[in-house]
Write a protein that holds these residues in place. Sequence first.
Motif, short mmCIF file in Angstrom:
data_model
loop_
_atom_site.label_atom_id
_atom_site.label_comp_id
_atom_site.label_asym_id
_atom_site.label_seq_id
_atom_site.Cartn_x
_atom_site.Cartn_y
_atom_site.Cartn_z
N GLY A 37 0.82 -1.20 0.00
CA GLY A 37 0.00 0.00 0.00
C GLY A 37 0.86 1.25 0.00
O GLY A 37 1.00 1.92 -1.00
N CYS A 43 -0.82 2.28 6.29
CA CYS A 43 -2.15 1.97 5.75
C CYS A 43 -2.68 0.61 6.18
O CYS A 43 -3.88 0.43 6.30
CB CYS A 43 -2.15 2.09 4.23
SG CYS A 43 -1.30 0.75 3.36
N ALA A 45 -2.49 -2.31 4.46
CA ALA A 45 -2.84 -3.23 3.37
C ALA A 45 -1.98 -4.48 3.40
O ALA A 45 -2.38 -5.53 2.91
CB ALA A 45 -2.71 -2.53 2.01
N THR A 47 -0.93 -6.12 6.14
CA THR A 47 -1.01 -6.78 7.44
C THR A 47 -1.09 -8.30 7.31
O THR A 47 -1.90 -8.83 6.56
CB THR A 47 -2.23 -6.27 8.23
OG1 THR A 47 -2.12 -4.86 8.39
CG2 THR A 47 -2.32 -6.93 9.60
N TYR A 99 -8.64 -3.24 -1.93
CA TYR A 99 -7.20 -3.22 -1.69
C TYR A 99 -6.84 -3.43 -0.22
O TYR A 99 -5.90 -4.14 0.09
CB TYR A 99 -6.60 -1.91 -2.21
CG TYR A 99 -5.19 -2.11 -2.67
CD1 TYR A 99 -4.93 -2.72 -3.89
CD2 TYR A 99 -4.13 -1.76 -1.87
CE1 TYR A 99 -3.64 -2.96 -4.31
CE2 TYR A 99 -2.83 -1.99 -2.28
CZ TYR A 99 -2.59 -2.58 -3.50
OH TYR A 99 -1.31 -2.83 -3.90
N CYS A 100 -7.60 -2.87 0.68
CA CYS A 100 -7.29 -2.95 2.11
C CYS A 100 -7.80 -4.22 2.78
O CYS A 100 -7.41 -4.54 3.91
CB CYS A 100 -7.88 -1.74 2.84
SG CYS A 100 -9.70 -1.79 2.94
N GLY A 103 -5.69 -7.03 4.62
CA GLY A 103 -5.11 -6.52 5.87
C GLY A 103 -6.17 -6.33 6.95
O GLY A 103 -5.93 -6.62 8.12
N MET A 104 -7.34 -5.85 6.55
CA MET A 104 -8.44 -5.68 7.51
C MET A 104 -8.86 -7.03 8.10
O MET A 104 -9.06 -7.15 9.31
CB MET A 104 -9.65 -5.04 6.83
CG MET A 104 -9.47 -3.60 6.44
SD MET A 104 -9.58 -2.53 7.88
CE MET A 104 -9.63 -0.94 7.09
N ASN A 130 -5.44 0.20 10.50
CA ASN A 130 -5.68 -0.15 9.10
C ASN A 130 -6.67 0.83 8.49
O ASN A 130 -7.72 1.09 9.07
CB ASN A 130 -6.20 -1.58 8.98
CG ASN A 130 -5.14 -2.61 9.25
OD1 ASN A 130 -4.46 -2.55 10.26
ND2 ASN A 130 -4.98 -3.55 8.35
N CYS A 132 -9.10 2.26 5.24
CA CYS A 132 -9.86 1.97 4.02
C CYS A 132 -10.09 3.31 3.35
O CYS A 132 -10.82 4.16 3.87
CB CYS A 132 -11.20 1.30 4.35
SG CYS A 132 -12.26 1.15 2.89
N ARG A 133 -9.46 3.51 2.22
CA ARG A 133 -9.59 4.80 1.53
C ARG A 133 -10.94 4.97 0.85
O ARG A 133 -11.33 6.06 0.49
CB ARG A 133 -8.45 4.94 0.54
CG ARG A 133 -7.12 5.12 1.24
CD ARG A 133 -5.98 5.36 0.25
NE ARG A 133 -4.75 5.64 0.98
CZ ARG A 133 -3.77 4.76 1.13
NH1 ARG A 133 -3.88 3.56 0.62
NH2 ARG A 133 -2.69 5.10 1.79
N HIS A 137 -15.58 1.55 6.21
CA HIS A 137 -15.31 1.19 7.61
C HIS A 137 -16.55 0.68 8.34
O HIS A 137 -16.45 -0.27 9.11
CB HIS A 137 -14.72 2.39 8.37
CG HIS A 137 -13.31 2.68 8.01
ND1 HIS A 137 -12.97 3.61 7.07
CD2 HIS A 137 -12.16 2.14 8.47
CE1 HIS A 137 -11.65 3.65 6.96
NE2 HIS A 137 -11.14 2.77 7.79
#
Length: 163
Positions: A37, A43, A45, A47, A99-100, A103-104, A130, A132-133, A137
Amino acid sequence: MIHLNVNGQVQPLEVTPDTPLLYVLRDHLKLNGAKFGCGMGQCGACTVLVDGRPVFSCLFPVSSVGSREVRTLESLGTAERPGPLQQAFIDHQAVQCGYCIAGMIMRAQALLEQIAHPTEQEIREHMAPNLCRCGTHMRILAAIRQVAAQGKLLAANPVREHA
């Protein structure tokens, strides 16, 4: 030669000790769940879990892993048979760009393995690193609450359980 225990399998690798774990996972082991990320640990991503604890693999040198177990998104389920958190993320449409999400999910997995029934505050605090763009959330939190409420993910070493 470095030996890593990744998703329950010991992998011999010819890499320099300072290589970020993320690059080893993606480039050498072809485990592409963790994403690059920001490269600065800001960020989430990337994780993954190291001995059950979430780490930013973009900053984590492979030499720091030692004999500890590394778990990636690929350890939780497949597209055909998603794990409980993966299914909850699908059910709640918690993915926009996606994308996230790996990791989330891995950060949430770590939480639910430590605290089977976390409070709302514990969930929010644990997930805060973490990002999320896309702004999903609230759906991400709903997915985590669903799994916690259903008890589908039993805490491996629960610190405590909330009623």
